[in-house]
Each structure stands twice: as structure tokens, then as C-alpha cells.
Design a protein around this motif. Structure first.
Motif, PDB file in Angstrom:
ATOM      1  N   ALA A   1       0.784  -1.211  -0.018  1.00  0.00           N
ATOM      2  CA  ALA A   1      -0.180   0.020  -0.081  1.00  0.00           C
ATOM      3  C   ALA A   1       0.940   1.329  -0.052  1.00  0.00           C
ATOM      4  N   TYR A   2       0.493   2.287  -0.668  1.00  0.00           N
ATOM      5  CA  TYR A   2       1.220   3.556  -0.983  1.00  0.00           C
ATOM      6  C   TYR A   2       0.383   4.989  -1.216  1.00  0.00           C
ATOM      7  N   GLN A   3       0.929   5.741  -1.142  1.00  0.00           N
ATOM      8  CA  GLN A   3       0.265   7.180  -1.421  1.00  0.00           C
ATOM      9  C   GLN A   3       0.615   7.361  -3.104  1.00  0.00           C
ATOM     10  N   ASP A   4      -0.489   7.832  -3.769  1.00  0.00           N
ATOM     11  CA  ASP A   4      -0.133   8.357  -4.967  1.00  0.00           C
ATOM     12  C   ASP A   4      -0.907   9.617  -5.188  1.00  0.00           C
ATOM     13  N   GLY A   5      -0.241  10.846  -4.939  1.00  0.00           N
ATOM     14  CA  GLY A   5      -0.794  12.222  -4.911  1.00  0.00           C
ATOM     15  C   GLY A   5      -1.888  12.006  -3.751  1.00  0.00           C
TER      16      GLY A   5
ATOM     17  N   ILE B   1      10.538   5.224   4.905  1.00  0.00           N
ATOM     18  CA  ILE B   1      10.772   3.949   4.807  1.00  0.00           C
ATOM     19  C   ILE B   1      10.002   2.900   5.730  1.00  0.00           C
ATOM     20  N   PHE B   2       9.892   1.788   5.335  1.00  0.00           N
ATOM     21  CA  PHE B   2       9.100   0.704   6.035  1.00  0.00           C
ATOM     22  C   PHE B   2       9.676  -0.306   6.031  1.00  0.00           C
ATOM     23  N   VAL B   3       9.825  -1.165   7.275  1.00  0.00           N
ATOM     24  CA  VAL B   3      10.464  -2.487   7.037  1.00  0.00           C
ATOM     25  C   VAL B   3       9.385  -3.518   7.771  1.00  0.00           C
ATOM     26  N   THR B   4       9.304  -4.362   6.762  1.00  0.00           N
ATOM     27  CA  THR B   4       8.239  -5.562   7.263  1.00  0.00           C
ATOM     28  C   THR B   4       9.146  -6.473   8.436  1.00  0.00           C
ATOM     29  N   ALA B   5       8.383  -7.317   8.979  1.00  0.00           N
ATOM     30  CA  ALA B   5       8.900  -8.058  10.115  1.00  0.00           C
ATOM     31  C   ALA B   5       9.583  -9.295   9.361  1.00  0.00           C
ATOM     32  N   ASP B   6       9.769  -9.402   8.352  1.00  0.00           N
ATOM     33  CA  ASP B   6      10.568 -10.467   7.468  1.00  0.00           C
ATOM     34  C   ASP B   6      11.821  -9.662   6.833  1.00  0.00           C
ATOM     35  N   ASP B   7      12.098  -8.520   7.170  1.00  0.00           N
ATOM     36  CA  ASP B   7      13.413  -7.470   6.936  1.00  0.00           C
ATOM     37  C   ASP B   7      13.169  -7.295   5.598  1.00  0.00           C
ATOM     38  N   ARG B   8      12.278  -6.921   4.808  1.00  0.00           N
ATOM     39  CA  ARG B   8      12.128  -6.297   3.455  1.00  0.00           C
ATOM     40  C   ARG B   8      12.140  -4.785   3.671  1.00  0.00           C
ATOM     41  N   ILE B   9      12.806  -3.886   2.983  1.00  0.00           N
ATOM     42  CA  ILE B   9      12.867  -2.564   3.392  1.00  0.00           C
ATOM     43  C   ILE B   9      12.146  -2.073   2.235  1.00  0.00           C
ATOM     44  N   PHE B  10      11.183  -1.294   2.227  1.00  0.00           N
ATOM     45  CA  PHE B  10      10.290  -0.528   1.151  1.00  0.00           C
ATOM     46  C   PHE B  10      10.655   0.909   1.461  1.00  0.00           C
ATOM     47  N   TYR B  11      10.924   1.655   0.431  1.00  0.00           N
ATOM     48  CA  TYR B  11      11.074   3.084   0.635  1.00  0.00           C
ATOM     49  C   TYR B  11      10.746   3.748  -0.633  1.00  0.00           C
ATOM     50  N   SER B  12      10.466   5.107  -0.478  1.00  0.00           N
ATOM     51  CA  SER B  12       9.999   5.950  -1.605  1.00  0.00           C
ATOM     52  C   SER B  12      11.353   6.827  -1.654  1.00  0.00           C
TER      53      SER B  12
ATOM     54  N   LEU C   1      12.967  -1.780  -8.227  1.00  0.00           N
ATOM     55  CA  LEU C   1      11.668  -0.812  -8.497  1.00  0.00           C
ATOM     56  C   LEU C   1      10.472  -1.639  -8.665  1.00  0.00           C
ATOM     57  N   VAL C   2       9.433  -1.419  -7.610  1.00  0.00           N
ATOM     58  CA  VAL C   2       8.279  -1.853  -7.786  1.00  0.00           C
ATOM     59  C   VAL C   2       7.179  -1.078  -8.231  1.00  0.00           C
ATOM     60  N   VAL C   3       7.113   0.292  -7.990  1.00  0.00           N
ATOM     61  CA  VAL C   3       5.887   1.273  -8.452  1.00  0.00           C
ATOM     62  C   VAL C   3       6.889   2.607  -9.019  1.00  0.00           C
ATOM     63  N   ASP C   4       6.465   2.883 -10.222  1.00  0.00           N
ATOM     64  CA  ASP C   4       6.931   3.856 -10.796  1.00  0.00           C
ATOM     65  C   ASP C   4       6.533   5.677 -10.372  1.00  0.00           C
ATOM     66  N   LYS C   5       5.531   5.574  -9.512  1.00  0.00           N
ATOM     67  CA  LYS C   5       5.189   6.822  -8.893  1.00  0.00           C
ATOM     68  C   LYS C   5       4.436   6.487  -7.668  1.00  0.00           C
ATOM     69  N   GLY C   6       5.097   7.107  -6.293  1.00  0.00           N
ATOM     70  CA  GLY C   6       4.345   6.888  -5.231  1.00  0.00           C
ATOM     71  C   GLY C   6       5.038   7.257  -4.065  1.00  0.00           C
ATOM     72  N   THR C   7       4.655   7.492  -2.748  1.00  0.00           N
ATOM     73  CA  THR C   7       5.614   7.702  -1.676  1.00  0.00           C
ATOM     74  C   THR C   7       4.865   6.790  -0.523  1.00  0.00           C
ATOM     75  N   ASN C   8       5.295   6.989   0.627  1.00  0.00           N
ATOM     76  CA  ASN C   8       5.146   6.177   1.967  1.00  0.00           C
ATOM     77  C   ASN C   8       4.461   4.816   1.700  1.00  0.00           C
ATOM     78  N   PRO C   9       5.329   3.774   1.340  1.00  0.00           N
ATOM     79  CA  PRO C   9       4.974   2.564   1.113  1.00  0.00           C
ATOM     80  C   PRO C   9       4.858   1.612   2.505  1.00  0.00           C
ATOM     81  N   THR C  10       3.954   0.941   2.551  1.00  0.00           N
ATOM     82  CA  THR C  10       4.012  -0.334   3.633  1.00  0.00           C
ATOM     83  C   THR C  10       3.710  -1.632   2.913  1.00  0.00           C
ATOM     84  N   GLY C  11       4.347  -2.636   3.263  1.00  0.00           N
ATOM     85  CA  GLY C  11       4.233  -3.967   2.640  1.00  0.00           C
ATOM     86  C   GLY C  11       3.744  -5.086   3.570  1.00  0.00           C
ATOM     87  N   THR C  12       3.392  -6.255   3.068  1.00  0.00           N
ATOM     88  CA  THR C  12       2.764  -7.196   3.954  1.00  0.00           C
ATOM     89  C   THR C  12       3.937  -8.379   4.176  1.00  0.00           C
TER      90      THR C  12
END
Length: 311
Positions: free
Chosen positions: A49-53, A265-276, A298-309
Motif C-alpha cells: 500500500a502506498y500514497q499516490d498524490g 521507509i517501512f521495514v516488514t517483520a521479515d526484513d524487507r525494506i520498502f522506501y520511496s 523498483l516496484v512502483v513508478d510513482k508513489g510515496t509512503n509505502p508499507t508492505g505485507t
């Protein structure tokens, strides 16, 4: 850094904006909420999940399936990918957290008798949500509540310190900071540890209230974003990057590449680091996922504030 340039697919279910709040509502009784689409959202394997504008987006990790809706911010997807917490700003100026079930389309406001709480963070099990809350003492604190709206606690409520940017160390402990110290609390609200930030990361970084610290799964590393001394031509304001520090030897390693500004940044409990991160000309952020060694894609071409499962 290896980039896998995956563009967002077109299977998007747009969800209506927010209802206007009643002008006579009491603090903590916000009636605004996002209106979920009537299309079934089951079996879509949401992983990010992330912010897009002005809207937030929940998507599968390959971005082939997604939903989005406007009028909300601070998206936080649950570890199992079934729920989404987000912040709602209503017309009366209140800021509250809601939780949407993405399969049955139900929505629930977290009830904490307050009208200024935001930025939900799920516990590793997905049973508890932590967040920042502006207390009666006019200080920022960490609140925790179960997803059934029971067990609300404000951590360390009597101290004179502002506490920012809560994250989970494990299922029963959280951390936050006051720009100078990192504090560890248990979920009952007791302060159990205080350490100066410089004792973890040294004096070469600047810390803002929005910067967050995450423990790795094994507890041996601390992952964080912070201001640095990089001079990036065209960037307005200080540069920030993602780092990890080995808590045993205090060695700091850079995770995000040089030339990139990383404000979230957001870090999941299994050590994946998501960042914008944004690169020159610094007008648009993209979303990346990295391991602890800095191997990113790269997973998303435009976005901020990601969190992951969790995987």
C-alpha cells in the motif's frame, strides 16, 4: 542497484472520496469515511500500500491488481494483506484512523476519544495498531489499540517528552524517539529502555520527527532513514537516505544509493525494506524494495509512503 521497471497495470477499482463530517460531531466521533466500491475485492493478494498524490493505493506486489481511493493518507497494509489502515482528515480539522477490510468492505474507526491521531503501524501479528496521538498534555505520544477497539493505551503518558514515529520491535515492544533518544516501551505502556540516538548511529546524521527506526527480525540491526551531508543539485532541503547499523560493532551501512533522496521507509517483520526515493530532478518519488544488503528493485513508478505485507 538492480532495477526491475514494472509499471502499474490498469486493473484499478476507484473508490469515491470522503463524506463530509457533521459539524456538531464530538472529538473521536468522526463520521467521515472512504466509500468502498461494491466490486468484490477477495482473492486479490494485496501485498503493498502506498500514497499516490491525493489517493492511496493497495496493490499486489507485481502491481497487476489494485484498488485506490481518495481523501485519505498514511496507508498501512496489515501483515496478512487483508486490511488497510489509513488516516482521514475531515472538514472540521480532525485527524483520525480508520481500518478497512478489503474483502468484505467493512470500515471501522479506531475509537480513542481524541481528534488528532494518525499514521497507523500494525504489530507483526496484525492484532494491534500503534500510532502517534496528540495527548491532553499537548505532547505527541504513542497510542496502541487492538483492532476490535479494545485495550487502548497511551505509552509513557506521564513523561514530559514528545515521542515520534512509532515502530514495532516485536509483538510486545515498540520504539519511538524524541529526536535525541530512542525509547523502548512494552504494550502496557511502561518505558523499559532509553538510549541516545548517537550511541546507535553516531553524530553524522540529522534526525527529524518523521524519521523512523526499525529493528531487524533477529534484533541485531537497526534500519533507519536520516538526513546526511550529501549535496544533491536541485534538491530543496537536506538529503536523506536509508541506512542500517550493526548494533554489535556500530558499523553503519548505506542501503539506498547515492544521489537518491529517501524521505520515507517501512521495514516488514521479515526484513524487507520498502522506501520511496527521488532522483534528480527530485520532482517524483518511486517505490523500491530492498534486502538488508541493499539489493533493491523498483516496484512502483510513482508513489510515496509505502508499507508492505509479510511474504
Amino acid at each position: 542497484m538492480r532495477k526491475c521497471n514494472i509499471k502499474i497495470a490498469s486493473i484499478t477499482i476507484f473508490i469515491c472520496g470522503l463524506l463530509s463530517a457533521c459539524s456538531n460531531e464530538k472529538p473521536g466521533e468522526n463520521t467521515s469515511k472512504a466509500i468502498l466500491d461494491t466490486v468484490s475485492l477477495s482473492n486479490k493478494n494485496f501485498a503493498l500500500a502506498y500514497q499516490d498524490g491525493g489517493k492511496i493505493v493497495a496493490t499486489s506486489i507485481d502491481t497487476m491488481k489494485q484498488i485506490s481511493f481518495g481523501g485519505a493518507s498514511d496507508p498501512a497494509i496489515s501483515p496478512d494483506g487483508n486490511k488497510l489502515a489509513y488516516t482521514v482528515n475531515d472538514t472540521a480539522g480532525h485527524r483520525t484512523i480508520w481500518v478497512a477490510d478489503m474483502e468484505n468492505k467493512s470500515q471501522l474507526q479506531l475509537r480513542v476519544n481524541n481528534d488528532n491521531y494518525y499514521q497507523a503501524v500494525w504489530s507483526p501479528s496484525g492484532n494491534i495498531i500503534a500510532f502517534n496521538i496528540f495527548s491532553e498534555a499537548k505532547l505527541w505520544k504513542i497510542g496502541v489499540i487492538k483492532t476490535d477497539n479494545t485495550g487502548f493505551v497511551v505509552l509513557d503518558s506521564k513523561s514530559p517528552n514528545n515521542i515520534y514515529a512509532p515502530t514495532w520491535k516485536n509483538e510486545i515492544e515498540l520504539i519511538g524517539h524524541d529526536l535525541t533518544n530512542i525509547y523502548t516501551f512494552n504494550i502496557s505502556g511502561k518505558l523499559i529502555d532509553t538510549k541516545p540516538i548517537i550511541s546507535f548511529i553516531g553524530k553524522d546524521f540529522s534526525i527529524a520527527s518523521s524519521n523512523r527506526f526499525f529493528y531487524s527480525k533477529d534484533g541485531k540491526k537497526l534500519i533507519f532513514n536520516a538526513g546526511n551531508t550529501d549535496v544533491l543539485d536541485g534538491l530543496t532541503g537536506p538529503s536523506e537516505a536509508v541506512y542500517s547499523v550493526d548494533l554489535a560493532n556500530k558499523k553503519v551501512e548505506r542501503i539506498s544509493p547515492k544521489g537518491m533522496h529517501v524521505a520515507y521507509i517501512f521495514v516488514t517483520a521479515d526484513d524487507r525494506i520498502f522506501y520511496s526515493g527521488a532522483e534528480k530532478p527530485f520532482k517524483e518519488s518511486k517505490i523500491y524494495v530492498s534486502d538488508l544488503k541493499g539489493n533493491a528493485k523498483l516496484v512502483v513508478d510513482k508513489g510515496t509512503n509505502p508499507t508492505g505485507t509479510l511474504k
